[in-house]
Design a protein around this motif. Structure first.
Motif, PDB file in Angstrom:
ATOM      1  N   ILE A   4      42.630  37.960  40.832  1.00 31.04           N
ATOM      2  CA  ILE A   4      43.016  37.881  39.412  1.00 31.04           C
ATOM      3  C   ILE A   4      44.429  37.339  39.276  1.00 31.04           C
ATOM      4  CG2 ILE A   4      43.507  39.266  37.355  1.00 31.04           C
ATOM      5  CD1 ILE A   4      41.184  41.092  38.159  1.00 31.04           C
ATOM      6  N   ASP A   5      45.341  37.780  40.169  1.00 27.55           N
ATOM      7  CA  ASP A   5      46.725  37.273  40.139  1.00 27.55           C
ATOM      8  C   ASP A   5      46.749  35.740  40.211  1.00 27.55           C
ATOM      9  OD1 ASP A   5      47.727  39.868  40.104  1.00 27.55           O
ATOM     10  OD2 ASP A   5      48.035  39.944  42.277  1.00 27.55           O
ATOM     11  N   SER A   6      46.039  35.200  41.205  1.00 30.89           N
ATOM     12  CA  SER A   6      46.061  33.744  41.406  1.00 30.89           C
ATOM     13  C   SER A   6      45.394  33.003  40.256  1.00 30.89           C
ATOM     14  CB  SER A   6      45.370  33.393  42.731  1.00 30.89           C
ATOM     15  OG  SER A   6      46.105  33.884  43.831  1.00 30.89           O
ATOM     16  N   MET A   7      44.296  33.550  39.765  1.00 31.38           N
ATOM     17  CA  MET A   7      43.611  32.917  38.643  1.00 31.38           C
ATOM     18  C   MET A   7      44.495  32.904  37.401  1.00 31.38           C
ATOM     19  SD  MET A   7      40.594  31.851  39.554  1.00 31.38           S
ATOM     20  CE  MET A   7      39.281  32.083  40.762  1.00 31.38           C
ATOM     21  N   ALA A   8      45.202  34.013  37.169  1.00 35.54           N
ATOM     22  CA  ALA A   8      46.046  34.109  35.976  1.00 35.54           C
ATOM     23  C   ALA A   8      47.186  33.101  36.020  1.00 35.54           C
ATOM     24  CB  ALA A   8      46.600  35.531  35.850  1.00 35.54           C
ATOM     25  N   LYS A   9      47.717  32.822  37.215  1.00 32.15           N
ATOM     26  CA  LYS A   9      48.794  31.839  37.342  1.00 32.15           C
ATOM     27  C   LYS A   9      48.347  30.455  36.892  1.00 32.15           C
ATOM     28  CE  LYS A   9      51.493  33.943  41.081  1.00 32.15           C
ATOM     29  NZ  LYS A   9      51.953  33.799  42.491  1.00 32.15           N
ATOM     30  N   CYS A  10      47.048  30.197  37.016  1.00 28.08           N
ATOM     31  CA  CYS A  10      46.498  28.889  36.602  1.00 28.08           C
ATOM     32  C   CYS A  10      45.854  28.955  35.227  1.00 28.08           C
ATOM     33  CB  CYS A  10      45.493  28.400  37.638  1.00 28.08           C
ATOM     34  SG  CYS A  10      46.240  28.035  39.232  1.00 28.08           S
ATOM     35  N   GLY A  11      46.105  30.041  34.515  1.00 28.45           N
ATOM     36  CA  GLY A  11      45.584  30.156  33.160  1.00 28.45           C
ATOM     37  C   GLY A  11      44.106  30.503  33.077  1.00 28.45           C
ATOM     38  N   LYS A  12      43.499  30.932  34.194  1.00 29.59           N
ATOM     39  CA  LYS A  12      42.078  31.294  34.197  1.00 29.59           C
ATOM     40  C   LYS A  12      41.896  32.741  33.741  1.00 29.59           C
ATOM     41  CE  LYS A  12      40.803  27.340  36.068  1.00 29.59           C
ATOM     42  NZ  LYS A  12      39.988  26.348  35.341  1.00 29.59           N
ATOM     43  N   ARG A  13      40.952  32.969  32.856  1.00 32.61           N
ATOM     44  CA  ARG A  13      40.711  34.292  32.301  1.00 32.61           C
ATOM     45  C   ARG A  13      39.419  34.881  32.860  1.00 32.61           C
ATOM     46  NH1 ARG A  13      39.977  32.968  26.361  1.00 32.61           N
ATOM     47  NH2 ARG A  13      38.946  31.211  27.383  1.00 32.61           N
ATOM     48  N   PHE A  14      39.526  36.120  33.374  1.00 29.09           N
ATOM     49  CA  PHE A  14      38.310  36.763  33.879  1.00 29.09           C
ATOM     50  C   PHE A  14      37.360  37.048  32.718  1.00 29.09           C
ATOM     51  CE2 PHE A  14      41.667  40.154  33.780  1.00 29.09           C
ATOM     52  CZ  PHE A  14      41.208  40.878  32.686  1.00 29.09           C
ATOM     53  N   GLY A  15      36.075  36.962  33.011  1.00 30.60           N
ATOM     54  CA  GLY A  15      35.061  37.180  31.982  1.00 30.60           C
ATOM     55  C   GLY A  15      34.766  35.954  31.148  1.00 30.60           C
ATOM     56  N   ALA A  16      35.709  34.991  31.163  1.00 34.17           N
ATOM     57  CA  ALA A  16      35.516  33.757  30.398  1.00 34.17           C
ATOM     58  C   ALA A  16      35.442  32.557  31.322  1.00 34.17           C
ATOM     59  CB  ALA A  16      36.655  33.587  29.391  1.00 34.17           C
ATOM     60  N   ASP A  17      36.501  32.352  32.141  1.00 36.14           N
ATOM     61  CA  ASP A  17      36.534  31.207  33.059  1.00 36.14           C
ATOM     62  C   ASP A  17      35.903  31.529  34.415  1.00 36.14           C
ATOM     63  OD1 ASP A  17      38.038  29.553  31.236  1.00 36.14           O
ATOM     64  OD2 ASP A  17      39.752  30.838  31.682  1.00 36.14           O
ATOM     65  N   TYR A  18      35.833  32.760  34.755  1.00 42.12           N
ATOM     66  CA  TYR A  18      35.172  33.178  35.997  1.00 42.12           C
ATOM     67  C   TYR A  18      34.737  34.639  35.851  1.00 42.12           C
ATOM     68  CZ  TYR A  18      39.486  35.698  37.163  1.00 42.12           C
ATOM     69  OH  TYR A  18      40.564  36.555  37.138  1.00 42.12           O
ATOM     70  N   ARG A  19      33.763  35.036  36.658  1.00 44.28           N
ATOM     71  CA  ARG A  19      33.294  36.421  36.645  1.00 44.28           C
ATOM     72  C   ARG A  19      33.513  37.038  38.024  1.00 44.28           C
ATOM     73  NH1 ARG A  19      27.495  36.100  33.648  1.00 44.28           N
ATOM     74  NH2 ARG A  19      27.222  34.309  35.044  1.00 44.28           N
ATOM     75  N   LEU A  20      33.826  38.311  38.033  1.00 41.43           N
ATOM     76  CA  LEU A  20      34.274  38.964  39.256  1.00 41.43           C
ATOM     77  C   LEU A  20      33.708  40.372  39.350  1.00 41.43           C
ATOM     78  CD1 LEU A  20      36.280  38.906  41.728  1.00 41.43           C
ATOM     79  CD2 LEU A  20      38.022  39.756  40.144  1.00 41.43           C
ATOM     80  N   VAL A  21      33.208  40.718  40.546  1.00 46.36           N
ATOM     81  CA  VAL A  21      32.712  42.072  40.825  1.00 46.36           C
ATOM     82  C   VAL A  21      33.381  42.558  42.101  1.00 46.36           C
ATOM     83  CG1 VAL A  21      30.703  43.480  41.428  1.00 46.36           C
ATOM     84  CG2 VAL A  21      30.496  41.695  39.702  1.00 46.36           C
ATOM     85  N   SER A  22      33.719  43.841  42.126  1.00 47.60           N
ATOM     86  CA  SER A  22      34.423  44.391  43.280  1.00 47.60           C
ATOM     87  C   SER A  22      33.768  45.697  43.738  1.00 47.60           C
ATOM     88  CB  SER A  22      35.899  44.619  42.922  1.00 47.60           C
ATOM     89  OG  SER A  22      36.610  45.089  44.044  1.00 47.60           O
ATOM     90  N   TYR A  23      34.452  46.339  44.688  1.00 48.91           N
ATOM     91  CA  TYR A  23      33.993  47.625  45.213  1.00 48.91           C
ATOM     92  C   TYR A  23      35.187  48.562  45.354  1.00 48.91           C
ATOM     93  CZ  TYR A  23      32.299  51.221  48.404  1.00 48.91           C
ATOM     94  OH  TYR A  23      31.998  52.426  48.961  1.00 48.91           O
ATOM     95  N   ASP A  24      35.044  49.778  44.902  1.00 52.20           N
ATOM     96  CA  ASP A  24      35.998  50.898  45.051  1.00 52.20           C
ATOM     97  C   ASP A  24      36.121  51.696  43.772  1.00 52.20           C
ATOM     98  OD1 ASP A  24      36.941  51.136  47.677  1.00 52.20           O
ATOM     99  OD2 ASP A  24      38.430  49.559  47.423  1.00 52.20           O
ATOM    100  N   ASN A  25      36.368  51.003  42.642  1.00 50.97           N
ATOM    101  CA  ASN A  25      36.641  51.637  41.346  1.00 50.97           C
ATOM    102  C   ASN A  25      37.922  52.463  41.384  1.00 50.97           C
ATOM    103  OD1 ASN A  25      36.231  52.032  38.649  1.00 50.97           O
ATOM    104  ND2 ASN A  25      34.600  53.555  38.874  1.00 50.97           N
ATOM    105  N   LEU A  26      38.976  51.876  41.941  1.00 50.09           N
ATOM    106  CA  LEU A  26      40.275  52.549  41.974  1.00 50.09           C
ATOM    107  C   LEU A  26      40.818  52.773  40.565  1.00 50.09           C
ATOM    108  CD1 LEU A  26      42.034  50.627  44.886  1.00 50.09           C
ATOM    109  CD2 LEU A  26      40.867  52.836  44.984  1.00 50.09           C
ATOM    110  N   GLU A  27      40.417  51.907  39.629  1.00 56.05           N
ATOM    111  CA  GLU A  27      40.910  52.050  38.259  1.00 56.05           C
ATOM    112  C   GLU A  27      40.434  53.347  37.620  1.00 56.05           C
ATOM    113  OE1 GLU A  27      41.369  47.470  36.761  1.00 56.05           O
ATOM    114  OE2 GLU A  27      39.342  48.228  37.056  1.00 56.05           O
TER     115      GLU A  27
END
Length: 358
Positions: free
Chosen positions: A278-301
């Motif tokens: 997400i850090d790298s995508m944000a630097k290039c103006g890419k928005r998660f959920g709109a410009d790319y979709r992402l799934v992870s593992y852990d649920n630390l949030e």
């Protein structure tokens, strides 16, 4: 006060004697008033504590401290790694501390004395280690504490040991509680099939635990009939020293941007890697959920580790609080289950949908 903060506050108040003599907690309305929250927030917190095994709910009678089976235990050792002096200590503590909280409170509520230890306590002089073990009736130990220094003592100790904080069965003669990754990744496969996900990029570093998760993920996707025609690509880089995954994620994000390939979804085996992507995508103006979709593992949030101020990751959650509670309840039930038996308990993982897949 948020739900997670309320859960922690109720746990603390329980340890201070919040329940009545019969173990009953105040009604939802009084809990809401005592902690200055809405009844809905109070209800969510109580439900979470019931799911964690700290409380039990009886219709028309109320909510009570869970009364475990008679165990014959009086002193239980809780052995974990000491992360306070290491690099990224806050991240380590956020990732791993919740493996112990629920279990400790369940044991305390059963009148058991908790002896907190770290790995170094089991690596001292032989007579000192034997003295420590002699004073314990059983032990819950995190997997990272099993090494060539501690194992000789543990393997010769004739009392119950429950191992947690690992994800696959380990070939030691101990009780084990692990997350059911297959169940979580099966839910993810169904989620992908329902959304007609076809092209998947799995982005990871080569940490063994991350590669193991990737292996199980691919097995579940390849074995799921509705996903038989999907294309799964893998992008791997070497691990970075002293990095939980965020630096690796940033590098992976940069590589993904260079490919300019239109993946339907990026999957990472760790929230820390996902944060870096997400850090790298944000630097290039890419928005998660709109410009790319992402799934992870852990649920630390879900455990209040919030690098973006609010939970954003769609992810598989392994519920360390439930793992901890299961380990404690196993300790308390061994007398009735049979101390000569060895148990492997799997705690189901689930899928939480958030902004990175909207």
């Amino acid at each position: 006060m948020k739900t997670l903060e309320l859960i922690a506050a109720i746990r603390k108040r329980i340890a201070e004697g919040y329940a009545e003599a019969n173990g009953r907690l105040p009604c939802i309305g009084k809990i809401a008033n005592d902690f200055s929250v809405s009844p809905m927030t109070a209800q969510k917190a109580v439900r979470a504590l019931v799911e964690a095994g700290v409380l039990t709910s009886t219709r028309r009678k109320g909510v009570f401290l869970k009364q475990p089976a008679v165990s014959g235990m009086t002193r239980v050792g809780i052995v974990s790694m000491n992360y306070t002096n290491c690099t990224s200590a806050a991240a380590y503590l956020s990732a791993f501390s919740s493996y112990l909280i629920s279990g400790v409170e369940i044991l305390k509520s059963a009148g058991i004395r908790i002896v907190r230890l770290d790995r170094d306590d089991l690596k001292g002089k032989p007579e000192q280690v034997r003295q420590i073990l002699e004073e314990l009736d059983s032990m819950i130990i995190t997997y990272g504490c099993l090494d060539n220094d501690t194992l000789p003592y543990l393997l010769s100790w004739k009392k119950p040991i429950v191992v947690i904080q690992h994800e696959e069965f380990c070939a030691f003669p101990f009780h084990q509680v692990i997350p059911d990754l297959e169940a979580g990744f099966a839910r993810l496969a169904l989620f992908f099939a329902e959304r007609k996900i076809h092209r998947i990029l799995v982005a990871t570093n080569r940490e063994p635990i991350h590669l193991a998760r990737v292996r199980i993920l691919k097995q579940m996707l390849n074995g799921f009939y509705a996903m038989r025609d999907c294309c799964i690509e893998t992008l791997e880089i070497p691990p970075c020293p002293s990095d939980l995954g965020r630096i690796a994620g940033q590098r992976l994000g940069e590589l993904i941007l260079k490919t300019e390939t239109p993946y339907d979804v990026i999957v990472t085996p760790s929230d820390f890697i996902a944060f870096g992507v997400i850090d790298s995508m944000a630097k290039c103006g890419k928005r998660f959920g709109a410009d790319y979709r992402l799934v992870s593992y852990d649920n630390l949030e879900a455990d209040s580790y919030l690098p973006f101020n609010e939970p954003v990751l769609t992810c598989i959650g392994k519920h360390p609080d439930r793992i901890s509670a299961t380990a404690a309840n196993l300790i308390l039930s061994l007398k009735s289950l049979g101390t000569e038996n060895r148990f492997l308990c799997k705690v189901p993982c689930d899928l939480t949908i958030r902004q990175t897949m909207t």
